[in-house]
Each structure stands twice: as C-alpha cells, then as structure tokens.
Design a protein around this motif. Structure first.
Motif, PDB file in Angstrom:
ATOM      1  N   THR A  17       0.835  -1.194   0.000  1.00 52.82           N
ATOM      2  CA  THR A  17       0.000   0.000   0.000  1.00 52.82           C
ATOM      3  C   THR A  17       0.874   1.249   0.000  1.00 52.82           C
ATOM      4  OG1 THR A  17      -0.117   0.066   2.426  1.00 52.82           O
ATOM      5  CG2 THR A  17      -1.858  -1.143   1.268  1.00 52.82           C
ATOM      6  N   ILE A  18       0.306   2.342  -0.500  1.00 52.37           N
ATOM      7  CA  ILE A  18       0.994   3.628  -0.490  1.00 52.37           C
ATOM      8  C   ILE A  18       0.036   4.690   0.029  1.00 52.37           C
ATOM      9  CG2 ILE A  18       2.602   3.108  -2.377  1.00 52.37           C
ATOM     10  CD1 ILE A  18       0.677   4.577  -4.273  1.00 52.37           C
ATOM     11  N   ASN A  19       0.598   5.804   0.499  1.00 54.87           N
ATOM     12  CA  ASN A  19      -0.214   6.910   1.004  1.00 54.87           C
ATOM     13  C   ASN A  19       0.342   8.218   0.436  1.00 54.87           C
ATOM     14  OD1 ASN A  19      -1.712   8.785   2.373  1.00 54.87           O
ATOM     15  ND2 ASN A  19      -1.049   8.175   4.424  1.00 54.87           N
ATOM     16  N   PRO A  20       0.053   8.532  -0.830  1.00 54.23           N
ATOM     17  CA  PRO A  20       0.629   9.722  -1.480  1.00 54.23           C
ATOM     18  C   PRO A  20       0.407  11.013  -0.707  1.00 54.23           C
ATOM     19  CG  PRO A  20      -0.514   8.338  -3.081  1.00 54.23           C
ATOM     20  CD  PRO A  20      -0.853   7.789  -1.732  1.00 54.23           C
ATOM     21  N   LEU A  21      -0.808  11.211  -0.165  1.00 57.08           N
ATOM     22  CA  LEU A  21      -1.097  12.444   0.560  1.00 57.08           C
ATOM     23  C   LEU A  21      -0.226  12.554   1.808  1.00 57.08           C
ATOM     24  CD1 LEU A  21      -2.749  15.008   0.866  1.00 57.08           C
ATOM     25  CD2 LEU A  21      -4.523  13.670   2.052  1.00 57.08           C
ATOM     26  N   GLY A  22      -0.006  11.430   2.466  1.00 57.85           N
ATOM     27  CA  GLY A  22       0.841  11.425   3.665  1.00 57.85           C
ATOM     28  C   GLY A  22       2.269  11.840   3.344  1.00 57.85           C
ATOM     29  N   TYR A  23       2.837  11.252   2.267  1.00 59.66           N
ATOM     30  CA  TYR A  23       4.213  11.591   1.894  1.00 59.66           C
ATOM     31  C   TYR A  23       4.307  13.045   1.421  1.00 59.66           C
ATOM     32  CZ  TYR A  23       4.057   6.495   1.674  1.00 59.66           C
ATOM     33  OH  TYR A  23       3.851   5.178   1.966  1.00 59.66           O
ATOM     34  N   GLN A  24       3.289  13.507   0.707  1.00 59.05           N
ATOM     35  CA  GLN A  24       3.265  14.897   0.243  1.00 59.05           C
ATOM     36  C   GLN A  24       3.222  15.851   1.438  1.00 59.05           C
ATOM     37  OE1 GLN A  24       3.119  15.810  -3.228  1.00 59.05           O
ATOM     38  NE2 GLN A  24       3.426  17.916  -2.565  1.00 59.05           N
ATOM     39  N   THR A  25       2.475  15.468   2.482  1.00 57.51           N
ATOM     40  CA  THR A  25       2.342  16.316   3.667  1.00 57.51           C
ATOM     41  C   THR A  25       3.661  16.439   4.426  1.00 57.51           C
ATOM     42  OG1 THR A  25       0.021  15.635   3.862  1.00 57.51           O
ATOM     43  CG2 THR A  25       1.012  16.677   5.789  1.00 57.51           C
ATOM     44  N   VAL A  26       4.495  15.400   4.387  1.00 60.63           N
ATOM     45  CA  VAL A  26       5.803  15.455   5.042  1.00 60.63           C
ATOM     46  C   VAL A  26       6.619  16.637   4.508  1.00 60.63           C
ATOM     47  CG1 VAL A  26       8.013  14.251   5.337  1.00 60.63           C
ATOM     48  CG2 VAL A  26       5.878  12.980   5.545  1.00 60.63           C
ATOM     49  N   LEU A  27       6.418  16.966   3.244  1.00 59.91           N
ATOM     50  CA  LEU A  27       7.174  18.056   2.626  1.00 59.91           C
ATOM     51  C   LEU A  27       6.876  19.407   3.263  1.00 59.91           C
ATOM     52  CD1 LEU A  27       6.997  17.165  -1.187  1.00 59.91           C
ATOM     53  CD2 LEU A  27       8.685  16.468   0.522  1.00 59.91           C
ATOM     54  N   TYR A  28       5.657  19.597   3.769  1.00 65.53           N
ATOM     55  CA  TYR A  28       5.323  20.862   4.421  1.00 65.53           C
ATOM     56  C   TYR A  28       6.169  21.054   5.686  1.00 65.53           C
ATOM     57  CZ  TYR A  28       1.290  21.197   1.315  1.00 65.53           C
ATOM     58  OH  TYR A  28       0.488  21.296   0.212  1.00 65.53           O
ATOM     59  N   LEU A  29       6.433  19.960   6.377  1.00 66.65           N
ATOM     60  CA  LEU A  29       7.297  20.026   7.561  1.00 66.65           C
ATOM     61  C   LEU A  29       8.739  20.300   7.157  1.00 66.65           C
ATOM     62  CD1 LEU A  29       7.961  19.555  10.594  1.00 66.65           C
ATOM     63  CD2 LEU A  29       8.235  17.123  10.014  1.00 66.65           C
ATOM     64  N   THR A  30       9.237  19.540   6.169  1.00 65.61           N
ATOM     65  CA  THR A  30      10.652  19.663   5.819  1.00 65.61           C
ATOM     66  C   THR A  30      11.000  21.037   5.240  1.00 65.61           C
ATOM     67  OG1 THR A  30      10.295  18.634   3.638  1.00 65.61           O
ATOM     68  CG2 THR A  30      10.925  17.184   5.472  1.00 65.61           C
ATOM     69  N   ILE A  31      10.089  21.632   4.475  1.00 63.02           N
ATOM     70  CA  ILE A  31      10.420  22.940   3.899  1.00 63.02           C
ATOM     71  C   ILE A  31      10.514  24.014   4.987  1.00 63.02           C
ATOM     72  CG2 ILE A  31       8.056  23.731   3.388  1.00 63.02           C
ATOM     73  CD1 ILE A  31       9.217  24.849   0.731  1.00 63.02           C
ATOM     74  N   VAL A  32       9.670  23.899   6.015  1.00 61.73           N
ATOM     75  CA  VAL A  32       9.759  24.834   7.140  1.00 61.73           C
ATOM     76  C   VAL A  32      11.095  24.673   7.857  1.00 61.73           C
ATOM     77  CG1 VAL A  32       8.811  25.418   9.414  1.00 61.73           C
ATOM     78  CG2 VAL A  32       7.265  25.012   7.489  1.00 61.73           C
ATOM     79  N   LEU A  33      11.499  23.423   8.068  1.00 64.24           N
ATOM     80  CA  LEU A  33      12.769  23.161   8.764  1.00 64.24           C
ATOM     81  C   LEU A  33      13.956  23.611   7.926  1.00 64.24           C
ATOM     82  CD1 LEU A  33      12.102  19.648  10.375  1.00 64.24           C
ATOM     83  CD2 LEU A  33      11.725  21.932  11.318  1.00 64.24           C
ATOM     84  N   TYR A  34      13.884  23.438   6.605  1.00 61.65           N
ATOM     85  CA  TYR A  34      14.964  23.911   5.739  1.00 61.65           C
ATOM     86  C   TYR A  34      15.079  25.440   5.784  1.00 61.65           C
ATOM     87  CZ  TYR A  34      16.026  19.434   3.421  1.00 61.65           C
ATOM     88  OH  TYR A  34      16.442  18.163   3.143  1.00 61.65           O
ATOM     89  N   VAL A  35      13.932  26.140   5.838  1.00 65.88           N
ATOM     90  CA  VAL A  35      13.943  27.604   5.927  1.00 65.88           C
ATOM     91  C   VAL A  35      14.591  28.045   7.243  1.00 65.88           C
ATOM     92  CG1 VAL A  35      12.500  29.661   6.177  1.00 65.88           C
ATOM     93  CG2 VAL A  35      11.986  27.980   4.388  1.00 65.88           C
ATOM     94  N   ILE A  36      14.242  27.370   8.339  1.00 61.59           N
ATOM     95  CA  ILE A  36      14.851  27.687   9.639  1.00 61.59           C
ATOM     96  C   ILE A  36      16.360  27.455   9.582  1.00 61.59           C
ATOM     97  CG2 ILE A  36      14.966  27.042  12.084  1.00 61.59           C
ATOM     98  CD1 ILE A  36      11.986  26.302  11.897  1.00 61.59           C
ATOM     99  N   SER A  37      16.771  26.362   8.924  1.00 60.58           N
ATOM    100  CA  SER A  37      18.201  26.057   8.793  1.00 60.58           C
ATOM    101  C   SER A  37      18.921  27.160   8.035  1.00 60.58           C
ATOM    102  CB  SER A  37      18.380  24.720   8.057  1.00 60.58           C
ATOM    103  OG  SER A  37      17.753  23.660   8.737  1.00 60.58           O
TER     104      SER A  37
END
Length: 428
Positions: free
Chosen positions: A395-415
C-alpha cells in the motif's frame, strides 16, 4: 614521501574505518528478516537502528576527549565495539530463532546493535577526521569529504554483498551473515587502527599548558555553535524524514519496478554530496557559504514538488515525476554534504586544538535526529491521508508523503536562517 604518507596514514585508514561503520545504514536490507526470525514485528526491531544512531551521536559527544588525546586508543575501541556488537547481534538473532518471541532476544539486539555498536560507530566516525584535516591542511574539505563519503558509500557497496550472503547461507543465513561480517569488519578496522597516525610535526597541547576545554572554546562563539548545531540537526531530520519514505515515494510516482536502481542512485548522490560539497567548500573564503547553497537548493526542490503536488500526481505527468526524483537527489546530496562540512566549518571557527571533542559534541545533534527524523515522518504518514492498495500486498499513502514536505520545507527555511544570521563569518 609526504604525499604517500597522507594516504597511508590518513586517507586509507579513514576509508577502512568509515566503509565499515557506514554499513549501519544497511539496516533496511535485513530488518524484516530479523523480525521474522525472532518472532517480533518489524516496528519493534526498528528501534535497534534508532538506538544505534542515538548512541553514535552520544558516544561521540562523551568520548570526544579520548579521541582528542589518543586516536590509537579510540580507533581500537571502535574496532572492538563495532565487531563485538555485530557478533552479539548475530548471537541474539540465533537465540531469538530458537526462542521465538523471546523478549531477551529483542533486548539483546537493542543492546548489541544499538548500544555496543553505537559506541563503535561514534568513536570510529570521529577518530580519523582530525588526522585527515592535519595531513590535508590545504584541502581539509576534500579530505574529510573523502572519508565521510566512504561512510555514505558503504551502504551501496555492502548491500548487494549482504543480499548475496542472505540467500547463499541458507537456513539461519541472517545470523551467520552477522558473524561473518563481524570478522571481516574487525580486520578492516583493525588495519585502519594500525595505519592511522597524525603528522610527526603536529604538537598536541599538554596538560601543563592549560589549554582551554572544548566547552570553553565553544563559549568564545556560543551563537555560532548554536547555529551550527541547529542547522546540522534540522538537515539530518529532514534527510531522514524523506529518505526513510524514499522507496514508497518512488512507488507513488509509478516507478515501483525501478525502486532498487533508484535507491542505488540516491545512495550515490548521498556519497557524492559528502565529497562534492566539501571539496567545493574549499574554494570559498567562508565555508558556511556551502550550507547556504545546500539549504537554498533543498528549499527550491521541495517547494516545486509542493506547488505541483508531484507525489500525489501518481506518475501521470513525466515532468512532475522528474521533479520528485530531483527532490530525492538534492535531499540525499545535501544530507551527505551537511555531514562532511561540519568538522571543517567547526575548525574554521574554533581551531584544531579541540576539534575532535567539539565535533563530538556537535554530533549529539545526529543522536537526537536519529530518534526524531523518520519517526516524525512515519507519524505524519500514519495520520494524514489513507493507504491505497497497489497490489501484491503493498500500500501507499501519497497524501501522507506529500504532507511530510510541508514540515521539511519549514525546517529547511529555519536552517537557512540559522546559517545566515547565527553562524558568524570565518575568522583567522
């Protein structure tokens, strides 16, 4: 003769040590086999890897002084602990096979793979770094990048060997593999331990010289250290969050049949980023510039996939598939580059006197990220979106993996903000 000594006394032993301990990232190759053999869920056994990364960082933080004083002692500790932890893991896998569901077997694997191997990982990771920078003082980034690239490339080198061993050793191949590799890696690391040596001209401060401690040295530029620690931690967290979901993301964009090949390609980018970004950083007056480049590229690649909804697109558009692959390549390269540039960035700001101890303290960020990166991503995937059956029990969860990106982009901006405003410019 001096050029030859650089390789014999620094580069070759560093590669022997890092190519051995870097195989900790091969965990996904055999984690399911371990779970099946001892009668526990894959989720229960996964903590062994998290503990290994945690104790890697914490042993580096607390044993950095030993590395600073005596690289021969620290490299020997690394060889013994790593091999003993691997052999012990094999023993408890064997025990778990004869006593399925035994809590003792699971705890034994946690202790051996997580704690004992973790000590070997931390001391082995630190031991050659300062020596490399001393031998290659004119190209410190290239030298440390070479060794850390060995850590990253270890997975690509060892994975097919482990797969072959698992299939060729027959019944009980999983624990036999650990015993065989324990011997092989001990020999490699012991040879590295024997060869490793600092340049004859290097003078370590003696006790009566009252050299400042690592903490006292850090206090000369506290904001800079805090900035380096935060951006190092966040870069690892983002990397683990996406790399841990990498195979499923590849399946989401319709390239499930190419998962093996593409995983090898991302591993190459990981290793290449370690060497390429650190060698590139040697050309900058301020080595922090390379982190600004890494974070900017990561933000752009992540933003493009967020805007285009590339993961939820499910492979219906070739351009969007390419954008997702570029994101995975950039994240892997930046993840590796973040590692290889830390010791040289620290040496630019705090000098070489306590660099092993200061580097060790910084690696505590790796320890904490090892417990948060992939777990946070898994938590998001488990609670956002719904699994989609793609056949063959997968099984896959495309929306779940796509949502992870919202977290990572915020953390990259903070970095990036930490790199811009907290880390000061290089001083002589």
């Amino acid at each position: 003769m001096k050029i030859q000594n650089k390789w014999i006394r620094a580069a070759i032993p560093a590669l022997l040590l890092h190519c051995s301990i870097g195989t900790v990232y091969c965990w996904s190759i055999f984690s399911q086999e371990i779970a099946d053999h001892i009668g526990f869920s894959k989720g229960a056994t996964e903590w062994a890897f998290s503990f290994a990364i945690f104790f890697l960082g914490m042993s580096a933080a607390f044993l950095g002084k030993i590395v600073e004083k005596d690289i021969h002692k620290s490299s020997l500790i690394a060889a013994i602990c790593f091999a003993a932890g691997m052999a012990g893991t094999g023993f408890f896998i064997w025990y778990g096979g004869t006593h399925r569901g035994s809590l003792l077997a699971l705890l034994g694997i946690y202790i051996c793979y997580g704690f004992i191997m973790g000590i070997g990982l931390g001391t082995g990771y630190l031991s050659p770094v300062k020596t490399l920078m001393l031998w290659f003082s004119d190209r410190k980034g290239l030298a440390t990048g070479l060794a850390v690239a060995g850590f990253g490339a270890a997975k690509a080198i060892a994975s097919p060997i482990m797969q072959k061993l698992l299939t060729s050793l027959g019944d009980g191949g999983i624990y036999k593999m650990f015993w065989i590799l324990a011997i092989v890696y001990f020999v490699m690391m012991f040879v590295g331990h024997l060869l490793l040596a600092k340049p004859e001209g290097w003078h370590e401060p003696s006790g009566d010289e009252k050299a400042p401690s690592a903490i006292e040295t850090i206090k000369t530029k506290p904001a800079t250290f805090i900035g380096i620690w935060i951006m190092f931690y966040l870069n690892i967290t983002c990397g683990l969050a996406l790399i841990s979901q990498e195979k499923m993301i590849i399946k989401c964009i319709g390239l499930g049949s190419m998962v093996g090949i593409l995983s090898s390609v991302t591993a190459i980018f990981n290793a290449g980023g370690r060497l390429g970004f650190s060698a590139w950083a040697d050309s900058f007056k301020d080595r922090n510039t390379i982190y600004k480049i890494i974070f900017s590229l990561s933000i752009i690649a992540t933003a493009l996939v967020i805007i285009t909804q590339g993961i939820t697109n499910r492979g219906e558009n070739t351009l969007l598939m390419i954008l997702v692959l570029v994101l995975l390549f950039v994240v892997n390269a930046g993840y590796g580059g973040g590692f290889s540039n830390v010791p040289t960035l620290l040496s630019d700001h705090y000098g070489m006197g306590n660099i092993s101890a200061i580097h060790g303290i910084t690696l505590s960020a790796w320890a904490i990220a090892g417990l948060t990166g992939n777990q946070v991503a898994t938590l998001i995937v488990d609670h956002v979106g719904s699994p989609i059956d793609i056949g063959h029990g997968s099984t896959i969860n495309p929306l779940g993996y796509q949502t992870v990106l919202y977290l990572t982009i915020v953390l990259y901006v903070i970095s990036l903000l930490c790199s811009l405003f907290l880390v000061s410019k290089k001083t002589k």
